[in-house]
Design a protein around this motif. Structure first.
Motif, PDB file in Angstrom:
ATOM      1  N   ALA A   1       0.836  -1.213   0.000  1.00 16.97           N
ATOM      2  CA  ALA A   1       0.000   0.000   0.000  1.00 16.97           C
ATOM      3  C   ALA A   1       0.865   1.256   0.000  1.00 16.97           C
ATOM      4  O   ALA A   1       0.590   2.214  -0.742  1.00 16.97           O
ATOM      5  CB  ALA A   1      -0.925  -0.010   1.216  1.00 16.97           C
ATOM      6  N   ALA A   2       1.909   1.242   0.799  1.00 13.76           N
ATOM      7  CA  ALA A   2       2.787   2.422   0.857  1.00 13.76           C
ATOM      8  C   ALA A   2       3.460   2.651  -0.500  1.00 13.76           C
ATOM      9  O   ALA A   2       3.606   3.796  -0.944  1.00 13.76           O
ATOM     10  CB  ALA A   2       3.834   2.238   1.953  1.00 13.76           C
ATOM     11  N   GLY A   3       3.855   1.568  -1.152  1.00 11.85           N
ATOM     12  CA  GLY A   3       4.505   1.693  -2.458  1.00 11.85           C
ATOM     13  C   GLY A   3       3.566   2.236  -3.515  1.00 11.85           C
ATOM     14  O   GLY A   3       3.973   3.019  -4.384  1.00 11.85           O
ATOM     15  N   VAL A   4       2.303   1.841  -3.456  1.00 11.18           N
ATOM     16  CA  VAL A   4       1.324   2.325  -4.430  1.00 11.18           C
ATOM     17  C   VAL A   4       1.001   3.796  -4.165  1.00 11.18           C
ATOM     18  O   VAL A   4       0.916   4.607  -5.093  1.00 11.18           O
ATOM     19  CB  VAL A   4       0.024   1.480  -4.365  1.00 11.18           C
TER      20      VAL A   4
ATOM     21  N   HIS B   1     -14.733  -6.870  -3.678  1.00  4.11           N
ATOM     22  CA  HIS B   1     -13.460  -7.422  -4.153  1.00  4.11           C
ATOM     23  C   HIS B   1     -12.798  -8.286  -3.081  1.00  4.11           C
ATOM     24  O   HIS B   1     -12.769  -7.905  -1.906  1.00  4.11           O
ATOM     25  CB  HIS B   1     -12.505  -6.291  -4.540  1.00  4.11           C
ATOM     26  N   LEU B   2     -12.288  -9.400  -3.496  1.00  2.28           N
ATOM     27  CA  LEU B   2     -11.487 -10.235  -2.598  1.00  2.28           C
ATOM     28  C   LEU B   2     -10.072  -9.631  -2.617  1.00  2.28           C
ATOM     29  O   LEU B   2      -9.145 -10.137  -3.258  1.00  2.28           O
ATOM     30  CB  LEU B   2     -11.495 -11.684  -3.106  1.00  2.28           C
ATOM     31  N   ALA B   3      -9.969  -8.509  -1.924  1.00  5.76           N
ATOM     32  CA  ALA B   3      -8.765  -7.673  -2.039  1.00  5.76           C
ATOM     33  C   ALA B   3      -8.697  -6.756  -0.827  1.00  5.76           C
ATOM     34  O   ALA B   3      -9.537  -6.853   0.064  1.00  5.76           O
ATOM     35  CB  ALA B   3      -8.853  -6.834  -3.316  1.00  5.76           C
ATOM     36  N   PHE B   4      -7.709  -5.891  -0.807  1.00  5.57           N
ATOM     37  CA  PHE B   4      -7.674  -4.882   0.257  1.00  5.57           C
ATOM     38  C   PHE B   4      -7.546  -3.478  -0.340  1.00  5.57           C
ATOM     39  O   PHE B   4      -7.006  -3.320  -1.450  1.00  5.57           O
ATOM     40  CB  PHE B   4      -6.571  -5.160   1.281  1.00  5.57           C
ATOM     41  N   VAL B   5      -8.055  -2.527   0.399  1.00  2.00           N
ATOM     42  CA  VAL B   5      -8.007  -1.146  -0.088  1.00  2.00           C
ATOM     43  C   VAL B   5      -7.444  -0.215   0.995  1.00  2.00           C
ATOM     44  O   VAL B   5      -7.330   0.981   0.791  1.00  2.00           O
ATOM     45  CB  VAL B   5      -9.410  -0.714  -0.584  1.00  2.00           C
ATOM     46  N   SER B   6      -7.103  -0.798   2.143  1.00  2.00           N
ATOM     47  CA  SER B   6      -6.397  -0.029   3.165  1.00  2.00           C
ATOM     48  C   SER B   6      -5.460  -0.979   3.896  1.00  2.00           C
ATOM     49  O   SER B   6      -5.702  -2.191   3.937  1.00  2.00           O
ATOM     50  CB  SER B   6      -7.366   0.645   4.133  1.00  2.00           C
ATOM     51  N   ALA B   7      -4.404  -0.413   4.445  1.00  2.00           N
ATOM     52  CA  ALA B   7      -3.397  -1.231   5.122  1.00  2.00           C
ATOM     53  C   ALA B   7      -2.761  -0.411   6.231  1.00  2.00           C
ATOM     54  O   ALA B   7      -2.911   0.828   6.270  1.00  2.00           O
ATOM     55  CB  ALA B   7      -2.324  -1.683   4.128  1.00  2.00           C
ATOM     56  N   GLU B   8      -2.068  -1.091   7.110  1.00  2.40           N
ATOM     57  CA  GLU B   8      -1.390  -0.386   8.192  1.00  2.40           C
ATOM     58  C   GLU B   8      -0.349   0.565   7.601  1.00  2.40           C
ATOM     59  O   GLU B   8       0.255   0.279   6.567  1.00  2.40           O
ATOM     60  CB  GLU B   8      -0.695  -1.386   9.119  1.00  2.40           C
ATOM     61  N   GLY B   9      -0.151   1.682   8.274  1.00  2.00           N
ATOM     62  CA  GLY B   9       0.881   2.608   7.834  1.00  2.00           C
ATOM     63  C   GLY B   9       2.257   2.072   8.203  1.00  2.00           C
ATOM     64  O   GLY B   9       2.383   1.171   9.031  1.00  2.00           O
ATOM     65  N   LEU B  10       3.249   2.615   7.549  1.00  3.51           N
ATOM     66  CA  LEU B  10       4.625   2.205   7.867  1.00  3.51           C
ATOM     67  C   LEU B  10       5.206   3.136   8.912  1.00  3.51           C
ATOM     68  O   LEU B  10       5.067   4.357   8.792  1.00  3.51           O
ATOM     69  CB  LEU B  10       5.499   2.255   6.616  1.00  3.51           C
ATOM     70  N   GLU B  11       5.852   2.557   9.909  1.00  6.60           N
ATOM     71  CA  GLU B  11       6.497   3.410  10.901  1.00  6.60           C
ATOM     72  C   GLU B  11       7.723   4.049  10.247  1.00  6.60           C
ATOM     73  O   GLU B  11       8.156   3.627   9.173  1.00  6.60           O
ATOM     74  CB  GLU B  11       6.914   2.619  12.148  1.00  6.60           C
ATOM     75  N   GLY B  12       8.238   5.038  10.899  1.00  5.92           N
ATOM     76  CA  GLY B  12       9.414   5.716  10.347  1.00  5.92           C
ATOM     77  C   GLY B  12       9.109   7.164  10.106  1.00  5.92           C
ATOM     78  O   GLY B  12       9.856   8.046  10.473  1.00  5.92           O
ATOM     79  N   GLU B  13       7.954   7.423   9.483  1.00  5.51           N
ATOM     80  CA  GLU B  13       7.588   8.810   9.230  1.00  5.51           C
ATOM     81  C   GLU B  13       6.795   9.381  10.400  1.00  5.51           C
ATOM     82  O   GLU B  13       6.670  10.579  10.549  1.00  5.51           O
ATOM     83  CB  GLU B  13       6.803   8.899   7.936  1.00  5.51           C
TER      84      GLU B  13
ATOM     85  N   ASP C   1       5.343   8.221  14.685  1.00  4.22           N
ATOM     86  CA  ASP C   1       5.375   7.211  15.745  1.00  4.22           C
ATOM     87  C   ASP C   1       4.175   6.270  15.643  1.00  4.22           C
ATOM     88  O   ASP C   1       4.292   5.072  15.818  1.00  4.22           O
ATOM     89  CB  ASP C   1       5.386   7.901  17.116  1.00  4.22           C
ATOM     90  N   ALA C   2       3.022   6.839  15.412  1.00  2.62           N
ATOM     91  CA  ALA C   2       1.815   6.028  15.275  1.00  2.62           C
ATOM     92  C   ALA C   2       1.235   6.293  13.893  1.00  2.62           C
ATOM     93  O   ALA C   2       0.364   7.142  13.729  1.00  2.62           O
ATOM     94  CB  ALA C   2       0.807   6.383  16.359  1.00  2.62           C
ATOM     95  N   PRO C   3       1.784   5.622  12.895  1.00  2.00           N
ATOM     96  CA  PRO C   3       1.391   5.957  11.523  1.00  2.00           C
ATOM     97  C   PRO C   3      -0.085   5.662  11.251  1.00  2.00           C
ATOM     98  O   PRO C   3      -0.626   4.685  11.749  1.00  2.00           O
ATOM     99  CB  PRO C   3       2.289   5.058  10.675  1.00  2.00           C
ATOM    100  N   GLU C   4      -0.665   6.541  10.477  1.00  6.21           N
ATOM    101  CA  GLU C   4      -2.052   6.349  10.062  1.00  6.21           C
ATOM    102  C   GLU C   4      -2.099   5.220   9.033  1.00  6.21           C
ATOM    103  O   GLU C   4      -1.142   5.017   8.281  1.00  6.21           O
ATOM    104  CB  GLU C   4      -2.565   7.627   9.393  1.00  6.21           C
TER     105      GLU C   4
END
Lengths: 307, 283
Positions: free
Chosen positions: A11-14, B95-107, B109-112
Motif C-alpha cells: 500500500a505504501a509503495g502504491v 473485491h477479494l482484495a484490500f483497499v487499506s493497510a497499516e501505515g509504515l512506521e518511520g515517518e 510514531d503512530a502511523p495512520e
C-alpha cells in the motif's frame, strides 16, 4: 512474511511511489520492514501504482479522447501514468480535486516527460496540447466548481466536473489571447483579437492522428511528421470553438497582435520592408473576414467589417 | 422504483454504471435487466440512485477491504448496509482484495493506515484466508442479511509471502465461508497471463459451483504485464472462458464492465451484449 506488513509495504509503495525508488537504492530498508527485497518486484508495483493513477484520470477521457486513445493503441498508458505517479510522489504532490486541474497537471507532466525524438511520444504531446486547447476554450473551465471525489475508488467515466481553474491553468494560457486584456491601453489604430484563442505549433496534424486512431487496426507509423500551425478560437458571441489552420506567418502575426501594435509596428516585427507590410495588410484583412481580428481605424487598405 | 428479482430460469444481463451504460439504456430501454452501481458512486452522488426508477440496481463495492488487515469504519459499513437496503440489491459484490493497510512506521510514531483508491490483490496465503473469513464475519454483523459475493482479484505480480496460486486461494476462501462467487473472467485471465498458468486448467480449480455473478471487461498488455482495462472490449479469450463457465454453471447475473470511457463505442457494446446473449442461449 507477516500479512499485515506485506500489505502495508504494498500500500505504501502504491500510494507513495517515491518509496519504490528508495527501496531500490537501499534494499536494506525494505528488509528492515520485514520484506525480503528479492520477493517484491518493485518495477511491477510501480506499474501498478500507474494503473491506479490512470483509473483516477478516467474522467479526463471525455476531454482528451484522442490522447487516451493514442496511449491505449501505443500501449503507453501504464508507462505514462507510472512515471507520472513517481514524479508527483517525488515532488510531494497529490492529485488535483478537479478535472480541469488534473488535465493541466497531466499536460505539464507530458511536456516534461516526452522525448521529442520519439515519434509516438511527440504525437501524444501534440494530441494532448491540441485537445487541452479545445477543452480550455469550452465551457468546462469556466462553470461552477464541483470536486470529483467518487471516482477515486470506483472506476467510472462520468463527465468531468466543471470548475473554475483559471489561475492554475494560467501556464498553459500563456499563448492564449483574451480580447479584453489590453483594452485600457488599446491603440485606436491597432488591430486586436476578438474572443479567446490559443496558438499551437504541432509536429503532427490532429486530423491525421484522429483518422489513423479511428481505423480498425491503427498504424501509428502512417502518421507523418508535419509542421502544423493552428489557432483554436472561440468568438465572444459564440460557445463554439473553431480551429483555424494557419501558415507560419499567420501564426506569428496572431501572436503579435495585442491591441497596441499598429499594422506598421506589426510589419516591422515580422521582418519589415514592403513585403512584410503588404503581407500584414492582407493577413489582417483575412483575419477580419473570419472574425478573429478587429482592425483599427488605420488605413490598411480595403477593410471589411468583422463578422 | 424497480428491484432486481432473481430468475432461476435465466441469467440476467447488466452493465456497470457509466455514461456508456446510461446512453445504451436510453437507446435500448428494454435490453438490460439491471445496472450494477458502485456504493462509492452513490455515496458521492446519491442522485445517481434515481436511476432505479428506470431499471433495477445491483450494488457493487470496493470499501470493505475484505482481505485487508485494517477494518473499514463502522460508518462505512453502516452506509453500505443502508444503501443495500434502499436498493433492495440481491447481493453486495465486493473485491477479494484490500483497499487499506497499516501505515509504515518511520515517518510517524503512530502511523495512520494507508487508504488506497484502488483495490490490491492480497497475499495469497493461509493467513490471508483466515483474515478474509474473520473480516467477513465482522462485516456481516453490520451489513445485515444482504448476501455478499466475493470477486476474484487480478494478480499483476507475485505478492511476497504468498504460498498458493490465485485459484487455490479462492478455493480455500470459499471452502471456509458461505459467500457467493463473483467470477470476474477478465481478472481471472489476467492472473493466468501474468503467472503463466493455463486458463482452462485453472478454471477447473475454481469453485464454479459458487458462481452467482460473472463480470467481463477488456484487458491490455502493457509494459510486460496484462492489466484490467474497462475502456476496451473483452478479448475473444474472455468469451471462450465464458463459454466454458456456462457449461458448468448458470449464473444469476452477468455484468459487462465497459465503464472507464464515455467514448466506448455503442456499436461494440451492442455487439458484445448480443454475443453474451447468444452464449447464454446456447448454454
Amino acid at each position: 512474511m507477516s500479512l499485515a506488513r506485506v500489505h502495508a509495504v504494498l500500500a505504501a509503495g502504491v500510494e507513495h511511489p517515491r518509496l519504490l525508488e528508495h527501496w531500490r537504492e537501499t534494499p536494506n530498508d525494505l528488509r528492515a520492514l520485514g520484506i525480503e527485497p528479492d520477493t517484491l518486484d518493485l518495477d511491477a508495483l510501480g506499474k501498478f501504482a500507474g494503473l491506479s493513477v490512470k483509473v483516477r484520470h478516467n474522467p479526463l477521457r471525455a476531454l482528451l479522447p484522442l490522447s487516451f486513445r493514442l496511449m491505449s493503441v501505443a500501449a503507453l498508458e501504464i508507462a505514462v501514468f507510472s512515471a507520472y505517479a513517481a514524479q508527483r510522489s517525488r515532488r510531494g504532490l497529490g492529485y488535483a480535486p478537479t478535472m480541469p486541474e488534473r488535465a493541466h497537471d497531466l499536460l505539464d507532466f507530458i511536456g516534461e516527460w516526452h522525448d521529442p525524438n520519439d515519434h509516438i511520444q511527440s504525437l501524444l504531446w501534440d494530441a494532448m496540447r491540441y485537445e487541452y486547447a479545445l477543452a480550455q476554450l469550452g465551457p468546462w473551465f469556466v462553470e461552477a466548481s464541483v470536486e470529483d471525489a467518487a471516482s477515486d475508488r470506483v472506476p467510472e467515466d462520468s463527465a468531468p466536473k466543471h470548475c473554475a481553474s483559471k489561475q492554475r491553468a494560467s501556464k498553459h494560457r500563456a499563448a492564449k489571447h483574451e480580447a479584453s486584456k489590453h483594452q485600457a491601453s488599446k491603440h485606436r489604430d491597432a488591430p486586436s483579437l476578438r474572443g479567446e484563442s490559443v496558438l499551437l505549433e504541432l509536429q503532427s496534424n490532429p486530423n491525421d492522428v484522429a483518422r489513423v486512431l479511428h481505423a480498425s487496426t491503427p498504424d501509428l507509423t502512417q502518421i507523418d511528421q508535419d509542421s502544423v500551425c493552428l489557432c483554436v478560437w472561440r468568438a465572444p458571441e459564440s460557445s463554439n470553438v473553431a480551429v483555424l489552420a494557419l501558415d507560419e506567418f499567420g501564426l506569428a502575426l496572431l501572436a503579435e497582435i495585442d491591441g497596441v501594435r499598429t499594422p506598421q509596428a506589426l510589419a516591422r516585427r515580422l521582418g519589415g520592408g514592403r513585403g512584410a507590410a503588404a503581407a500584414v495588410r492582407e493577413a489582417l484583412r483575412s483575419l477580419a473576414e473570419i472574425g478573429i481580428a478587429e482592425i483599427g481605424t488605420a488605413d490598411i487598405g480595403v477593410v471589411t467589417a468583422c463578422a | 422504483v424497480k428491484y432486481f428479482e432473481a430468475d432461476a430460469t435465466r441469467t440476467q444481463l447488466g452493465l456497470a454504471y457509466s455514461a456508456t451504460a446510461l446512453a445504451y439504456l436510453d437507446a435500448h430501454p428494454d435490453a438490460l435487466d439491471y445496472i450494477e452501481i458502485p456504493f462509492e458512486q452513490l455515496r458521492h452522488t446519491p442522485e445517481a440512485g434515481a436511476l432505479q426508477s428506470r431499471i433495477p440496481l445491483v450494488l457493487h463495492c470496493a470499501s470493505v477491504s475484505v482481505a485487508g488487515t485494517v477494518a473499514p469504519s463502522t460508518q462505512t459499513l453502516d452506509a453500505i448496509a443502508a444503501t443495500a437496503a434502499q436498493l433492495r440489491t440481491p447481493w453486495i459484490g465486493e473485491h477479494l482484495a484490500f483497499v487499506s493497510a497499516e501505515g509504515l512506521e518511520g515517518e510517524a510514531d503512530a502511523p495512520e493506515p494507508t487508504a488506497l483508491t484502488y483495490t490490491v490483490c492480497p497475499q495469497l496465503s493461509e493467513a490471508s484466508v483466515e483474515r478474509v473469513v474473520a473480516n467477513l464475519d465482522a462485516a456481516r454483523a453490520r451489513l445485515g442479511a444482504t448476501p455478499l459475493l466475493l470477486e476474484n482479484s487480478p494478480q499483476y505480480f507475485p505478492i511476497p509471502g504468498s504460498t498458493m496460486p490465485m485459484s487455490a486461494f479462492v478455493a480455500a476462501v470459499f471452502a471456509r465461508c458461505d459467500a457467493g462467487l463473483l467470477l470476474d473472467l477478465t481478472h481471472f485471465l489476467i492472473t493466468c497471463l501474468n503467472t503463466g498458468a493455463d486458463p482452462m486448467r485453472e478454471l477447473e480449480r475454481m469453485p464454479l459451483d459458487r458462481v452467482v455473478e460473472v463480470h467481463i471487461s477488456g484487458l491490455s498488455v502493457q509494459s510486460g504485464i496484462a492489466w484490467d482495462d474497462h475502456a476496451i472490449p473483452a478479448s475473444p479469450q474472455v468469451f471462450q472462458l465464458l463459454q466454458r463457465v456456462l457449461r458448468e454453471v448458470r449464473p444469476q447475473a452477468l455484468t459487462v464492465e465497459y465503464n472507464w470511457s464515455a467514448a466506448f463505442p455503442q456499436t461494440i457494446l451492442h455487439q458484445h451484449l448480443q454475443r453474451v446473449r447468444d452464449l447464454l442461449e446456447v448454454a
